[in-house]
Design a protein around this motif. Structure first.
Motif, PDB file in Angstrom:
ATOM      1  N   MET A 137     -14.506 -19.248  11.597  1.00 17.16           N
ATOM      2  CA  MET A 137     -13.430 -18.509  10.955  1.00 17.16           C
ATOM      3  C   MET A 137     -13.797 -17.027  10.937  1.00 17.16           C
ATOM      4  O   MET A 137     -14.901 -16.654  10.585  1.00 17.16           O
ATOM      5  N   ASP A 138     -12.848 -16.187  11.323  1.00 16.49           N
ATOM      6  CA  ASP A 138     -13.051 -14.746  11.270  1.00 16.49           C
ATOM      7  C   ASP A 138     -12.547 -14.229   9.919  1.00 16.49           C
ATOM      8  O   ASP A 138     -11.344 -14.149   9.697  1.00 16.49           O
ATOM      9  N   TYR A 139     -13.471 -13.903   9.051  1.00 12.14           N
ATOM     10  CA  TYR A 139     -13.105 -13.461   7.703  1.00 12.14           C
ATOM     11  C   TYR A 139     -12.329 -12.149   7.700  1.00 12.14           C
ATOM     12  O   TYR A 139     -11.506 -11.909   6.820  1.00 12.14           O
ATOM     13  N   HIS A 140     -12.550 -11.310   8.689  1.00  5.75           N
ATOM     14  CA  HIS A 140     -11.842 -10.025   8.744  1.00  5.75           C
ATOM     15  C   HIS A 140     -10.344 -10.213   8.931  1.00  5.75           C
ATOM     16  O   HIS A 140      -9.558  -9.416   8.456  1.00  5.75           O
ATOM     17  N   GLU A 141      -9.957 -11.266   9.619  1.00  9.98           N
ATOM     18  CA  GLU A 141      -8.538 -11.515   9.844  1.00  9.98           C
ATOM     19  C   GLU A 141      -7.888 -12.288   8.702  1.00  9.98           C
ATOM     20  O   GLU A 141      -6.683 -12.196   8.500  1.00  9.98           O
ATOM     21  N   SER A 142      -8.657 -13.048   7.949  1.00  5.60           N
ATOM     22  CA  SER A 142      -8.105 -13.914   6.907  1.00  5.60           C
ATOM     23  C   SER A 142      -8.152 -13.326   5.504  1.00  5.60           C
ATOM     24  O   SER A 142      -7.358 -13.691   4.647  1.00  5.60           O
ATOM     25  N   TYR A 143      -9.095 -12.422   5.253  1.00  7.93           N
ATOM     26  CA  TYR A 143      -9.325 -11.926   3.899  1.00  7.93           C
ATOM     27  C   TYR A 143      -9.356 -10.413   3.859  1.00  7.93           C
ATOM     28  O   TYR A 143      -9.627  -9.758   4.863  1.00  7.93           O
ATOM     29  N   GLU A 144      -9.073  -9.884   2.678  1.00  7.96           N
ATOM     30  CA  GLU A 144      -9.059  -8.434   2.497  1.00  7.96           C
ATOM     31  C   GLU A 144      -9.804  -8.076   1.214  1.00  7.96           C
ATOM     32  O   GLU A 144      -9.668  -8.758   0.197  1.00  7.96           O
ATOM     33  N   VAL A 145     -10.565  -7.012   1.290  1.00  5.85           N
ATOM     34  CA  VAL A 145     -11.310  -6.511   0.135  1.00  5.85           C
ATOM     35  C   VAL A 145     -10.586  -5.283  -0.414  1.00  5.85           C
ATOM     36  O   VAL A 145     -10.164  -4.413   0.347  1.00  5.85           O
ATOM     37  N   LEU A 146     -10.442  -5.234  -1.732  1.00  7.94           N
ATOM     38  CA  LEU A 146      -9.897  -4.069  -2.422  1.00  7.94           C
ATOM     39  C   LEU A 146     -10.955  -3.569  -3.389  1.00  7.94           C
ATOM     40  O   LEU A 146     -11.706  -4.360  -3.953  1.00  7.94           O
ATOM     41  N   GLY A 147     -10.994  -2.264  -3.610  1.00  4.13           N
ATOM     42  CA  GLY A 147     -11.959  -1.784  -4.586  1.00  4.13           C
ATOM     43  C   GLY A 147     -11.897  -0.294  -4.810  1.00  4.13           C
ATOM     44  O   GLY A 147     -11.239   0.453  -4.080  1.00  4.13           O
ATOM     45  N   GLY A 148     -12.604   0.115  -5.844  1.00  3.63           N
ATOM     46  CA  GLY A 148     -12.707   1.524  -6.179  1.00  3.63           C
ATOM     47  C   GLY A 148     -13.243   1.714  -7.577  1.00  3.63           C
ATOM     48  O   GLY A 148     -13.521   0.758  -8.303  1.00  3.63           O
ATOM     49  N   VAL A 149     -13.378   2.973  -7.938  1.00  2.00           N
ATOM     50  CA  VAL A 149     -13.875   3.366  -9.251  1.00  2.00           C
ATOM     51  C   VAL A 149     -12.836   4.285  -9.875  1.00  2.00           C
ATOM     52  O   VAL A 149     -12.382   5.239  -9.239  1.00  2.00           O
ATOM     53  N   ILE A 150     -12.448   4.003 -11.140  1.00  2.00           N
ATOM     54  CA  ILE A 150     -11.427   4.816 -11.800  1.00  2.00           C
ATOM     55  C   ILE A 150     -12.009   5.524 -13.021  1.00  2.00           C
ATOM     56  O   ILE A 150     -12.976   5.067 -13.628  1.00  2.00           O
ATOM     57  N   ARG A 151     -11.372   6.641 -13.348  1.00  2.00           N
ATOM     58  CA  ARG A 151     -11.807   7.482 -14.472  1.00  2.00           C
ATOM     59  C   ARG A 151     -10.585   8.181 -15.065  1.00  2.00           C
ATOM     60  O   ARG A 151      -9.603   8.414 -14.376  1.00  2.00           O
ATOM     61  N   ASN A 152     -10.674   8.540 -16.348  1.00  2.00           N
ATOM     62  CA  ASN A 152      -9.624   9.320 -17.021  1.00  2.00           C
ATOM     63  C   ASN A 152     -10.257  10.544 -17.657  1.00  2.00           C
ATOM     64  O   ASN A 152     -11.065  10.430 -18.576  1.00  2.00           O
ATOM     65  N   LEU A 153      -9.869  11.724 -17.169  1.00  2.00           N
ATOM     66  CA  LEU A 153     -10.346  12.984 -17.743  1.00  2.00           C
ATOM     67  C   LEU A 153      -9.399  13.520 -18.808  1.00  2.00           C
ATOM     68  O   LEU A 153      -9.697  14.516 -19.449  1.00  2.00           O
ATOM     69  N   GLY A 154      -8.246  12.865 -18.981  1.00  2.00           N
ATOM     70  CA  GLY A 154      -7.274  13.306 -19.972  1.00  2.00           C
ATOM     71  C   GLY A 154      -5.859  13.353 -19.447  1.00  2.00           C
ATOM     72  O   GLY A 154      -4.901  13.384 -20.208  1.00  2.00           O
ATOM     73  N   ASP A 155      -5.702  13.349 -18.113  1.00  2.00           N
ATOM     74  CA  ASP A 155      -4.376  13.382 -17.503  1.00  2.00           C
ATOM     75  C   ASP A 155      -3.973  12.043 -16.917  1.00  2.00           C
ATOM     76  O   ASP A 155      -3.055  11.971 -16.107  1.00  2.00           O
ATOM     77  N   GLY A 156      -4.678  10.977 -17.271  1.00  2.00           N
ATOM     78  CA  GLY A 156      -4.386   9.651 -16.744  1.00  2.00           C
ATOM     79  C   GLY A 156      -5.488   9.161 -15.824  1.00  2.00           C
ATOM     80  O   GLY A 156      -6.311   9.930 -15.343  1.00  2.00           O
ATOM     81  N   TRP A 157      -5.497   7.869 -15.596  1.00  2.00           N
ATOM     82  CA  TRP A 157      -6.524   7.237 -14.771  1.00  2.00           C
ATOM     83  C   TRP A 157      -6.274   7.533 -13.301  1.00  2.00           C
ATOM     84  O   TRP A 157      -5.139   7.558 -12.850  1.00  2.00           O
ATOM     85  N   PHE A 158      -7.359   7.767 -12.557  1.00  2.00           N
ATOM     86  CA  PHE A 158      -7.280   8.061 -11.134  1.00  2.00           C
ATOM     87  C   PHE A 158      -8.503   7.478 -10.427  1.00  2.00           C
ATOM     88  O   PHE A 158      -9.520   7.194 -11.058  1.00  2.00           O
ATOM     89  N   PHE A 159      -8.392   7.320  -9.106  1.00  2.00           N
ATOM     90  CA  PHE A 159      -9.523   6.857  -8.311  1.00  2.00           C
ATOM     91  C   PHE A 159     -10.435   8.023  -7.988  1.00  2.00           C
ATOM     92  O   PHE A 159      -9.964   9.078  -7.568  1.00  2.00           O
ATOM     93  N   ILE A 160     -11.724   7.808  -8.163  1.00  2.00           N
ATOM     94  CA  ILE A 160     -12.706   8.816  -7.778  1.00  2.00           C
ATOM     95  C   ILE A 160     -12.887   8.728  -6.264  1.00  2.00           C
ATOM     96  O   ILE A 160     -13.186   7.660  -5.730  1.00  2.00           O
ATOM     97  N   GLU A 161     -12.664   9.831  -5.588  1.00  2.00           N
ATOM     98  CA  GLU A 161     -12.850   9.912  -4.139  1.00  2.00           C
ATOM     99  C   GLU A 161     -13.660  11.179  -3.885  1.00  2.00           C
ATOM    100  O   GLU A 161     -13.153  12.290  -4.041  1.00  2.00           O
TER     101      GLU A 161
END
Length: 113
Positions: free
Chosen positions: A1-25
């Protein structure tokens, strides 16, 4: 089975400095597979493309939020995840109440396409 074709990974890190939550990039952090982040009075909402099935998702506070006594929990669906934040007394808080330049929430999910 090729996992790259069957499954997907989601992720990230979020933070709120005062104007709402956002992804750190930056040079150290990158978000993957997530379309949008919003919030209401009780949760942070992470939106992504509709998937066929949820395999596993985790959300966790970092060391800063943990030291302050915060915890998080998630309700995960095929198109969005809701993140609830609790204070050291186990009370649900409005996500806009938590503001910290060092406090983050880590998100990781595996989904079947």
């Amino acid at each position: 089975m090729d996992y790259h074709e069957s499954y997907e990974v989601l992720g990230g890190v979020i933070r709120n400095l005062g104007d709402g939550w956002f992804f750190i990039e930056d040079d150290v952090h990158q978000m993957i597979g997530i379309k949008e982040i919003t919030q209401d009075n009780e949760k942070v909402i992470i939106k992504y493309s509709e998937k066929n099935k949820v395999i596993s998702t985790t959300v966790t506070v970092d060391e800063t939020m943990a030291a302050e006594g915060y915890t998080v929990g998630a309700s995960v669906g095929k198109g969005e995840t809701w993140i609830f934040i609790y204070d050291k007394y186990n009370n649900l808080i409005n996500p806009s109440e938590y503001k910290n330049a060092m406090g983050n929430i880590w998100i990781h999910g595996i989904f079947k396409r």
